[in-house]
Write a protein that holds these residues in place. Structure first.
Motif, PDB file in Angstrom:
ATOM      1  N   ARG A 136       0.828  -1.198   0.000  1.00 40.93           N
ATOM      2  CA  ARG A 136       0.000   0.000   0.000  1.00 40.93           C
ATOM      3  C   ARG A 136       0.867   1.256   0.000  1.00 40.93           C
ATOM      4  O   ARG A 136       2.077   1.178   0.181  1.00 40.93           O
ATOM      5  CB  ARG A 136      -0.917   0.010   1.227  1.00 40.93           C
ATOM      6  N   ARG A 137       0.220   2.401  -0.178  1.00 42.01           N
ATOM      7  CA  ARG A 137       0.912   3.668   0.046  1.00 42.01           C
ATOM      8  C   ARG A 137       1.147   3.891   1.535  1.00 42.01           C
ATOM      9  O   ARG A 137       2.125   4.522   1.930  1.00 42.01           O
ATOM     10  CB  ARG A 137       0.097   4.829  -0.523  1.00 42.01           C
ATOM     11  N   ILE A 138       0.224   3.418   2.356  1.00 40.32           N
ATOM     12  CA  ILE A 138       0.379   3.498   3.801  1.00 40.32           C
ATOM     13  C   ILE A 138       1.441   2.491   4.239  1.00 40.32           C
ATOM     14  O   ILE A 138       1.371   1.312   3.877  1.00 40.32           O
ATOM     15  CB  ILE A 138      -0.953   3.191   4.505  1.00 40.32           C
ATOM     16  N   ALA A 139       2.419   2.939   5.001  1.00 46.39           N
ATOM     17  CA  ALA A 139       3.543   2.078   5.374  1.00 46.39           C
ATOM     18  C   ALA A 139       3.081   0.879   6.188  1.00 46.39           C
ATOM     19  O   ALA A 139       2.297   1.009   7.131  1.00 46.39           O
ATOM     20  CB  ALA A 139       4.569   2.878   6.168  1.00 46.39           C
ATOM     21  N   ALA A 140       3.593  -0.294   5.828  1.00 41.24           N
ATOM     22  CA  ALA A 140       3.268  -1.516   6.556  1.00 41.24           C
ATOM     23  C   ALA A 140       3.913  -1.523   7.935  1.00 41.24           C
ATOM     24  O   ALA A 140       3.364  -2.081   8.892  1.00 41.24           O
ATOM     25  CB  ALA A 140       3.727  -2.736   5.760  1.00 41.24           C
ATOM     26  N   ARG A 141       5.094  -0.913   8.039  1.00 45.61           N
ATOM     27  CA  ARG A 141       5.795  -0.768   9.326  1.00 45.61           C
ATOM     28  C   ARG A 141       6.441   0.608   9.360  1.00 45.61           C
ATOM     29  O   ARG A 141       6.941   1.092   8.348  1.00 45.61           O
ATOM     30  CB  ARG A 141       6.863  -1.848   9.499  1.00 45.61           C
ATOM     31  N   ARG A 142       6.465   1.212  10.535  1.00 46.81           N
ATOM     32  CA  ARG A 142       7.047   2.542  10.682  1.00 46.81           C
ATOM     33  C   ARG A 142       8.489   2.397  11.171  1.00 46.81           C
ATOM     34  O   ARG A 142       8.783   2.549  12.355  1.00 46.81           O
ATOM     35  CB  ARG A 142       6.192   3.387  11.620  1.00 46.81           C
ATOM     36  N   VAL A 143       9.375   2.073  10.239  1.00 49.11           N
ATOM     37  CA  VAL A 143      10.793   1.872  10.537  1.00 49.11           C
ATOM     38  C   VAL A 143      11.613   2.734   9.580  1.00 49.11           C
ATOM     39  O   VAL A 143      11.105   3.259   8.586  1.00 49.11           O
ATOM     40  CB  VAL A 143      11.181   0.392  10.382  1.00 49.11           C
ATOM     41  N   ASP A 144      12.893   2.888   9.875  1.00 46.67           N
ATOM     42  CA  ASP A 144      13.778   3.606   8.958  1.00 46.67           C
ATOM     43  C   ASP A 144      13.851   2.851   7.638  1.00 46.67           C
ATOM     44  O   ASP A 144      13.804   1.613   7.607  1.00 46.67           O
ATOM     45  CB  ASP A 144      15.178   3.737   9.553  1.00 46.67           C
ATOM     46  N   PHE A 145      13.978   3.604   6.540  1.00 42.55           N
ATOM     47  CA  PHE A 145      13.904   2.968   5.227  1.00 42.55           C
ATOM     48  C   PHE A 145      14.839   3.629   4.233  1.00 42.55           C
ATOM     49  O   PHE A 145      15.318   4.753   4.439  1.00 42.55           O
ATOM     50  CB  PHE A 145      12.463   3.015   4.694  1.00 42.55           C
ATOM     51  N   ASP A 146      15.088   2.906   3.151  1.00 46.10           N
ATOM     52  CA  ASP A 146      15.736   3.451   1.962  1.00 46.10           C
ATOM     53  C   ASP A 146      14.680   3.588   0.882  1.00 46.10           C
ATOM     54  O   ASP A 146      13.820   2.717   0.711  1.00 46.10           O
ATOM     55  CB  ASP A 146      16.866   2.535   1.475  1.00 46.10           C
ATOM     56  N   LEU A 147      14.744   4.695   0.145  1.00 46.66           N
ATOM     57  CA  LEU A 147      13.772   4.991  -0.900  1.00 46.66           C
ATOM     58  C   LEU A 147      14.360   4.608  -2.251  1.00 46.66           C
ATOM     59  O   LEU A 147      15.471   5.026  -2.591  1.00 46.66           O
ATOM     60  CB  LEU A 147      13.417   6.471  -0.889  1.00 46.66           C
TER      61      LEU A 147
END
Length: 308
Positions: A136-147
């Motif tokens: 989804r556009r809504i994040a599955a987990r709220r963690v640090d990420f690389d785009l």
């Protein structure tokens, strides 16, 4: 066109949730049915100058990209044609051949549709797929990420700037199953970033413009036109924008930034271009609501609003 307002009206009336993912996600038969509908016309979608087969490829991939952004492959496509009197049957046959090439590439089937008439021809497709765990556009987990992006940006908007035909899209695989969130870039790069920001409170994203732009894009631009402006424009490039947990490398994609989440804080989109750094504080211009002669001025104004 006041697209945002109309989407909000229709979603309220029909009880849909249009912003949470690129495709509508409907629980069905123990899995999820993915459904996405898109319409295309020669004028509105910058198809002028393309041969008919190329038009078909651009339109078909544009319709399918919403499914790819959900991490799935399309399975069925239903189409509706409104044809005009300025083109013969051979034109429409050739467009259909381009559509079929893209649909067949993904192993999907065209299963039916409808034909009507209009002053200007247009093509509408509804694409179906199934997925147990759609992205989804809504994040599955709220963690640090690389785009990441499936490809660089800006080529389609430069073509529009210079009144040249857009290129045929590269046919991408679905975003990886471990993607935290994703969207396509059918409305341009900054529109895609806005799609992510809209539904993720407290998100922080740092974007590296130099990594996001197509190599060599500055060559051939008129004097005074900055390459970064090509990220603002709204011509669909149909690359996929997605994030994975920080440190997880994705082969065949371009890492264009990083980010994370901060509980209780406002969203922050930082744009880095060379030695400059700015912030995205408003959605990009909707070019369908602006006379074409004002597109460049709107683009420049938005770029400068970033503080770059």
């Amino acid at each position: 066109m006041r697209e945002q307002n109309l989407i909000e009206i229709f979603s309220r009336v029909h009880g849909t949730r249009p912003f949470g993912a690129d495709a509508e996600i409907v629980p069905f038969g123990g899995t999820n049915l993915l459904v996405s509908t898109d319409s295309f016309s020669e004028r509105e979608d910058f198809l002028f100058g393309l041969d008919p087969e190329a038009m078909g490829k651009v339109m078909a991939y544009g319709a399918i990209s919403d499914i790819l952004a959900c991490g799935a492959k399309p399975e069925f496509l239903v189409q509706a044609w409104n044809v005009d009197a300025s083109h013969d049957e051979r034109f429409y046959e050739r467009v259909a051949q381009g559509i079929k090439q893209v649909v067949s590439h993904y192993g999907a089937k065209i299963v039916g549709g409808d034909i009507g008439s209009a002053k200007e021809w247009c093509w509408t497709a509804t694409v179906f797929a199934a997925s147990a765990s759609p992205v989804r556009r809504i994040a599955a987990r709220r963690v640090d990420f690389d785009l990441y992006a499936t490809g660089p940006f800006g080529v389609a908007n430069v073509a529009a700037f210079l009144a040249r035909p857009v290129s045929e899209p590269a046919l991408r695989d679905p975003v990886p199953g471990n993607a935290l969130f994703a969207t396509d870039t059918s409305g341009g790069f900054f529109d895609a970033v806005e799609n992510i920001r809209r539904v993720n409170a407290g998100i922080r994203i740092d974007v590296d413009v130099e990594r996001a732009l197509a190599p060599g894009i500055a060559h051939g631009l008129p004097a005074g036109v900055e390459p970064g402006w090509a990220l603002v424009g709204g011509v669909g490039e149909y690359e996929l924008l997605f994030a994975v947990p920080q440190g997880e490398r994705i082969e065949g994609a371009i890492r264009i930034g990083s980010g994370g989440f901060r509980a209780g804080c406002d969203t922050e989109i930082r744009i880095m271009s060379g030695e400059k750094s700015g912030h995205m504080s408003a959605p990009p211009p909707d070019y369908r609501a602006i006379p074409s002669e004002n597109w460049l001025d709107a683009t420049v104004a938005y770029w400068h609003s970033l503080g770059l």
